[in-house]
Design a protein around this motif. Structure first.
Motif, PDB file in Angstrom:
ATOM      1  N   ILE A  66       0.300 -66.437 -94.903  1.00  0.00           N
ATOM      2  CA  ILE A  66       0.397 -65.315 -93.974  1.00  0.00           C
ATOM      3  C   ILE A  66       1.871 -64.989 -93.721  1.00  0.00           C
ATOM      4  CG2 ILE A  66      -0.250 -64.485 -91.691  1.00  0.00           C
ATOM      5  CD1 ILE A  66      -2.629 -65.010 -93.463  1.00  0.00           C
ATOM      6  N   GLU A  67       2.674 -66.044 -93.504  1.00  0.00           N
ATOM      7  CA  GLU A  67       4.093 -65.797 -93.321  1.00  0.00           C
ATOM      8  C   GLU A  67       4.720 -65.299 -94.621  1.00  0.00           C
ATOM      9  OE1 GLU A  67       4.757 -65.191 -90.482  1.00  0.00           O
ATOM     10  OE2 GLU A  67       6.031 -66.717 -89.601  1.00  0.00           O
ATOM     11  N   CYS A 101       6.437 -75.292 -90.195  1.00  0.00           N
ATOM     12  CA  CYS A 101       4.971 -75.270 -90.123  1.00  0.00           C
ATOM     13  C   CYS A 101       4.499 -74.081 -89.328  1.00  0.00           C
ATOM     14  CB  CYS A 101       4.447 -76.558 -89.516  1.00  0.00           C
ATOM     15  SG  CYS A 101       2.677 -76.737 -89.733  1.00  0.00           S
ATOM     16  N   PRO A 102       4.435 -72.898 -89.909  1.00  0.00           N
ATOM     17  CA  PRO A 102       5.027 -72.544 -91.198  1.00  0.00           C
ATOM     18  C   PRO A 102       6.484 -72.143 -91.022  1.00  0.00           C
ATOM     19  CG  PRO A 102       3.777 -70.712 -90.317  1.00  0.00           C
ATOM     20  CD  PRO A 102       3.699 -71.797 -89.308  1.00  0.00           C
ATOM     21  N   TYR A 125      -6.003 -69.364 -89.345  1.00  0.00           N
ATOM     22  CA  TYR A 125      -4.546 -69.267 -89.215  1.00  0.00           C
ATOM     23  C   TYR A 125      -4.039 -67.835 -89.204  1.00  0.00           C
ATOM     24  CZ  TYR A 125      -5.509 -69.483 -94.225  1.00  0.00           C
ATOM     25  OH  TYR A 125      -6.036 -69.294 -95.466  1.00  0.00           O
ATOM     26  N   ILE A 126      -4.950 -66.848 -89.210  1.00  0.00           N
ATOM     27  CA  ILE A 126      -4.462 -65.476 -89.228  1.00  0.00           C
ATOM     28  C   ILE A 126      -4.095 -65.062 -87.821  1.00  0.00           C
ATOM     29  CG2 ILE A 126      -4.986 -63.124 -89.931  1.00  0.00           C
ATOM     30  CD1 ILE A 126      -6.713 -64.209 -92.055  1.00  0.00           C
ATOM     31  N   GLN A 162       3.432 -60.288 -82.961  1.00  0.00           N
ATOM     32  CA  GLN A 162       3.968 -61.638 -83.128  1.00  0.00           C
ATOM     33  C   GLN A 162       5.243 -61.830 -82.316  1.00  0.00           C
ATOM     34  OE1 GLN A 162       4.024 -62.178 -87.462  1.00  0.00           O
ATOM     35  NE2 GLN A 162       2.441 -63.686 -87.142  1.00  0.00           N
ATOM     36  N   ARG A 171       9.653 -69.759 -90.898  1.00  0.00           N
ATOM     37  CA  ARG A 171       9.757 -68.340 -90.569  1.00  0.00           C
ATOM     38  C   ARG A 171      10.103 -67.568 -91.832  1.00  0.00           C
ATOM     39  NH1 ARG A 171      10.673 -67.261 -85.158  1.00  0.00           N
ATOM     40  NH2 ARG A 171      11.604 -65.298 -85.782  1.00  0.00           N
ATOM     41  N   GLN A 211       6.528 -69.479 -80.660  1.00  0.00           N
ATOM     42  CA  GLN A 211       6.210 -69.619 -82.084  1.00  0.00           C
ATOM     43  C   GLN A 211       5.581 -68.333 -82.581  1.00  0.00           C
ATOM     44  OE1 GLN A 211       5.817 -70.586 -85.015  1.00  0.00           O
ATOM     45  NE2 GLN A 211       5.850 -72.780 -85.330  1.00  0.00           N
ATOM     46  N   ARG A 212       5.758 -68.036 -83.850  1.00  0.00           N
ATOM     47  CA  ARG A 212       5.164 -66.826 -84.401  1.00  0.00           C
ATOM     48  C   ARG A 212       3.684 -66.996 -84.730  1.00  0.00           C
ATOM     49  NH1 ARG A 212       7.937 -62.876 -87.280  1.00  0.00           N
ATOM     50  NH2 ARG A 212       6.506 -63.109 -89.013  1.00  0.00           N
ATOM     51  N   MET A 213       3.321 -68.178 -85.199  1.00  0.00           N
ATOM     52  CA  MET A 213       1.929 -68.356 -85.643  1.00  0.00           C
ATOM     53  C   MET A 213       1.238 -69.568 -85.034  1.00  0.00           C
ATOM     54  SD  MET A 213       1.950 -67.476 -89.621  1.00  0.00           S
ATOM     55  CE  MET A 213       0.344 -68.194 -89.880  1.00  0.00           C
ATOM     56  N   MET A 214       1.873 -70.710 -85.060  1.00  0.00           N
ATOM     57  CA  MET A 214       1.226 -71.943 -84.615  1.00  0.00           C
ATOM     58  C   MET A 214       1.652 -72.217 -83.180  1.00  0.00           C
ATOM     59  SD  MET A 214      -0.462 -72.475 -87.149  1.00  0.00           S
ATOM     60  CE  MET A 214      -0.539 -71.945 -88.834  1.00  0.00           C
ATOM     61  N   CYS A 218      -2.097 -71.365 -94.310  1.00  0.00           N
ATOM     62  CA  CYS A 218      -1.388 -70.673 -93.228  1.00  0.00           C
ATOM     63  C   CYS A 218      -0.085 -70.053 -93.702  1.00  0.00           C
ATOM     64  CB  CYS A 218      -1.070 -71.630 -92.091  1.00  0.00           C
ATOM     65  SG  CYS A 218      -2.106 -73.062 -91.948  1.00  0.00           S
TER      66      CYS A 218
END
Lengths: 229, 558
Positions: A69-70, A162-163, B249-250, B322, A165, B331-334, A66
């Protein structure tokens, strides 16, 4: 000067536009002005080398999970890591100075990561990105998960999250650059898991059981799940 | 190409009635192979003798039209092992049936279903690897996720997690040493597990004949981080929901969360308020846009070269998505935004600002998409690379259990958002995109056009949310603090993730944690079809085919 071009079209070439009128002073940068009339500076060679090293770092293009990606967002527009002189991703470890470890490391991948790390030329630096590379993170209890990158390779900077920034990753990398420029060395870390030849392992039940599957000279990594921190 | 379900095929559809499937008719079709019946929440399941599996599956496929083996779940009980084949129809995925194969603890061996469904190959290897069931007649029963030298089967009941393990590095075969595999002209080449074109940590063992791919075998498991074990340790209500974000996770987090939410809500019989369903639909489609943009951007890297303009364009647009999702979820991803029975919180205040921001993005999108089409789909270089390369025929795609843009790029009209409706999709006006080219180009085109459809859905959701009366904004239904579904309830439920059918199988044992939690990952099945697309093609086309599959290793390996 390409007078030929001017004769036919009357327009400026790109080169002419860049040069401008008068004396060519493109190489008289602000830095040059700061040095004054003398083109020399006096410094210790080591300090100079450290400054150079910290100001131009090649990253290994290394994606695991993951966090990668960041990490890609950090390289791409908006965050643009290259602004800080540290964002050119190299696909080959032989050309890289820094490896960002972006993701969970599992038993099958750890020997490969170690191999990639070994292929990087000295001096090399490691930024461990994300909670998984600090401790195993949310997957710490998994039967297959190595509890942090530091179990396998030494790490200079940990960026938790997680993750994390992109801003956090940039902060971590700039900190690393500062440290390199100041000539600070990384702390010595204990790595419980090393690649070793199968024949050198302590001869116990498991090794005897696997003896007909693995050659004596093969490199192996032995995991001790109970005692890893 | 519309919301109308496709015409039923010419199969003799045994047991299809107005009220649903007539399982008795199916059972009589199977004859004496059946030794019992089970009722799962999603469908009835037949208990089949372990030595008659291939026969039973083949009857269900050929005579009853169950052409989609979406998942094989393996699990161990105190007194037996069990494999469950979850079968569906591509034409109508609401018609489901399970085939349960029990085997004894002392000698867990049953017949393989690989001869009937090609996709069962990898699923059975995974079952052997993690649970320890042997499949007779399986062509290649090896470990798939864990290293070959692993001791024990970690999802079995008697696994000792603290025992030592030894993992060798031998799979790095020296390409010069293994030079001549068959005949004089082939060369063995490792691609990965650390390689820019593999989108993560995938290892492709390729055998080359000149510049053409003679054989390719995917070696996966470099990111197997025990997602199923972790979910089996977590409580239903809160502890499982953070993990789906990390499968695909994308930025597809909310789509994955919906897969778990849908399965668990149906298992525990929970309602979701309409208002929450609209928020879910809107945010999930935002995730789909972000995910498809990354797929297109990285595909451009694979085909054109290093960090090109399209990649930067795609990432610029992803940043906007995002930001919107960050406003919504924090959150940006999770994201961890869905809850069983609804979502975590309402839209951010001031709502007008959020709507405006999202609308600005949607207004800008057509221009951006035009730019993508100029750069990608109408680009001659890309067309030369992608048209008529990486072909997968619809029947082959079905045999491998391909779903999502991969199946739709081969003309298989299968989209669970329409065919097995959930959320608010069936109330909205949008189309399922299919392309008939079966090649790399079609798959990219499907993704770009799906972005348009997602934008349509989001716009309608925003309009609905904007006009929703203030005192009826119910974001969560009443859910018990501790969820304990009845013992031995089993369910398999799937949603349309960014990559295809993302299914969850849950078996409860009366406690507040699942007894078995199995993830059916679309990428796992899609990746299995790679050899079909790449064999006989040039090496660069292998890379293009892999890129067009849009796999994400977190979901392949789980």
């Amino acid at each position: 000067m390409s007078s030929h071009n001017q004769d036919t079209t009357g327009a400026q070439t790109t080169q002419e536009a860049r040069m401008g009128e008068g004396v060519d002073d493109r190489f008289n940068s602000k830095l040059r002005e700061a040095f004054g009339s003398s083109p020399f500076i006096l410094t210790k060679f080591d300090s100079f080398m450290n400054w150079v090293r910290g100001s131009s770092m090649f990253m290994l293009q290394f994606g695991i999970a993951c966090c990668s990606i960041e990490m890609m967002h950090t390289y791409a527009v908006k965050h643009d890591l290259d602004r800080f002189g540290s964002g050119v991703p190299r696909a080959s470890p032989r050309q890289a100075d820094v490896i960002i470890v972006p993701g969970t490391i599992v038993s099958k991948f750890a020997p490969r990561m170690k191999r990639v790390y070994d292929q990087m030329p000295e001096p090399k630096f490691v930024v461990s990105m994300g909670s998984c590379t600090c401790s195993g993170g949310p997957f710490q209890e998994g039967y297959n998960v190595v509890k942090g990158a530091e179990e396998v390779i030494p790490c200079d900077i940990h960026v938790p999250g997680c993750p994390p920034r992109p801003e956090a990753l940039i902060y971590g990398i700039v900190k690393l650059q500062e440290r390199i420029a100041k000539g600070e060395t990384s702390p010595v870390t204990v790595k419980p898991y090393e690649l070793e030849e199968f024949g050198d392992l302590e001869d116990d039940e498991l090794v005897q059981h696997l003896a007909d599957q693995i050659d004596e000279e093969d490199l192996v990594m032995r995991y001790n799940w109970a005692e890893s921190p | 190409m519309s919301l109308e379900a496709p015409e039923p095929s010419t199969h003799a559809d045994v047991g299809v009635t107005e009220e649903g499937l007539d399982y008795d008719a199916l059972e009589s079709l199977l004859g004496d192979a059946v030794i019992g019946r089970e009722t799962h929440v999603n469908a009835e399941a037949f208990v089949v003798r372990p030595d008659r599996v291939a026969n039973a599956l083949s009857v269900l496929k050929e005579e009853a039209g169950f052409d989609h083996c979406s998942c094989v779940t393996a699990q161990q009980y105190e007194d037996r092992y069990e494999s469950i084949y979850h079968l569906k129809k591509y034409d109508d995925p609401t018609q489901e049936v399970g085939v349960v194969v029990p085997t004894s603890v002392s000698k867990p061996a049953s017949q393989s279903g690989e001869s009937v469904y090609r996709t069962a190959d990898w699923h059975e290897r995974e079952a052997y690897d993690l649970v320890g069931i042997d499949y007779d007649d399986h062509p290649d029963l090896r470990r798939i996720l864990l290293p070959e030298t692993w001791q024990g089967h970690p999802l079995g009941l008697n696994y000792d997690q603290e025992q030592h393990q030894v993992v060798p590095l031998t799979e790095h075969a020296n390409p010069l040493q293994e030079d001549h595999q068959e005949g004089a002209d082939t060369m063995f080449l490792n691609v990965g597990p650390h390689h820019p074109a593999t989108h993560g940590v995938l290892h492709l063992k390729t055998t080359l004949d000149g510049e053409q791919v003679a054989d390719v075998e995917s070696d996966i498991g470099y990111l197997h981080r025990c997602e199923e074990q972790i979910c089996q340790q977590g409580t239903y209500r809160h502890q499982i929901m953070p993990y789906p974000d990390r499968w695909d996770y994308i930025s597809a987090g909310l789509l994955n969360e919906w897969a778990y939410a849908r399965a668990a809500e149906d298992l525990a019989d929970l309602d979701v308020p309409e208002y929450a369903q609209i928020i879910r639909t809107m945010s999930a489609e935002l995730c789909r846009i972000a995910s498809h943009l990354l797929a297109v951007g990285t595909f451009a890297i694979d085909v054109y070269g290093d960090f090109s303009a399209i990649f930067m364009y795609a990432f610029r647009d992803r940043e906007v998505v995002q930001n919107i999702l960050e406003d919504l979820t924090g959150q940006r991803m999770m994201f961890n935004y869905f809850r069983l029975g609804g979502v975590a919180w309402d839209l951010p205040e001031p709502r007008e600002e959020f709507f405006e921001k999202t609308r600005d993005f949607l207004d800008e999108l057509p221009t951006r998409l035009e730019e993508y089409h100029n750069l990608i789909s109408s680009n001659e270089v890309l067309q030369l690379r992608c048209v008529d390369t990486g072909i997968i025929e619809p029947e082959v795609a079905k045999d491998y259990g391909c779903t999502g843009p991969v199946a739709r790029g081969s003309g298989v009209d299968y989209d669970l958002r329409r065919d097995d409706p959930y959320g608010y999709y069936d109330q909205l006006d949008w189309d399922v995109i299919t392309e008939g080219g079966c090649d790399n180009y079609s798959r990219v085109l499907v993704r770009l056009r799906e972005v348009e459809e997602s934008a349509k859905i989001i716009e309608q959701c925003i309009n609905l949310l904007e006009e929703w009366p203030e005192d009826e904004r119910e974001i969560q239904s009443n859910v018990p603090r501790t969820l304990k579904p009845d013992a031995d309830t089993e369910i398999y439920r799937a949603v349309e993730g960014a990559k295809g059918e993302l299914g969850i199988y849950i078996r409860s044992d009366g406690t507040d944690t699942p007894a078995r939690f199995k993830i059916r990952s679309p990428c796992f099945s899609n990746l299995q079809a790679l050899p079909e697309m790449a064999q006989g093609e040039y090496v660069p086309d292998l890379v293009a085919a892999l890129g067009s599959l849009d796999i994400v290793l977190g979901e392949v390996d789980r």
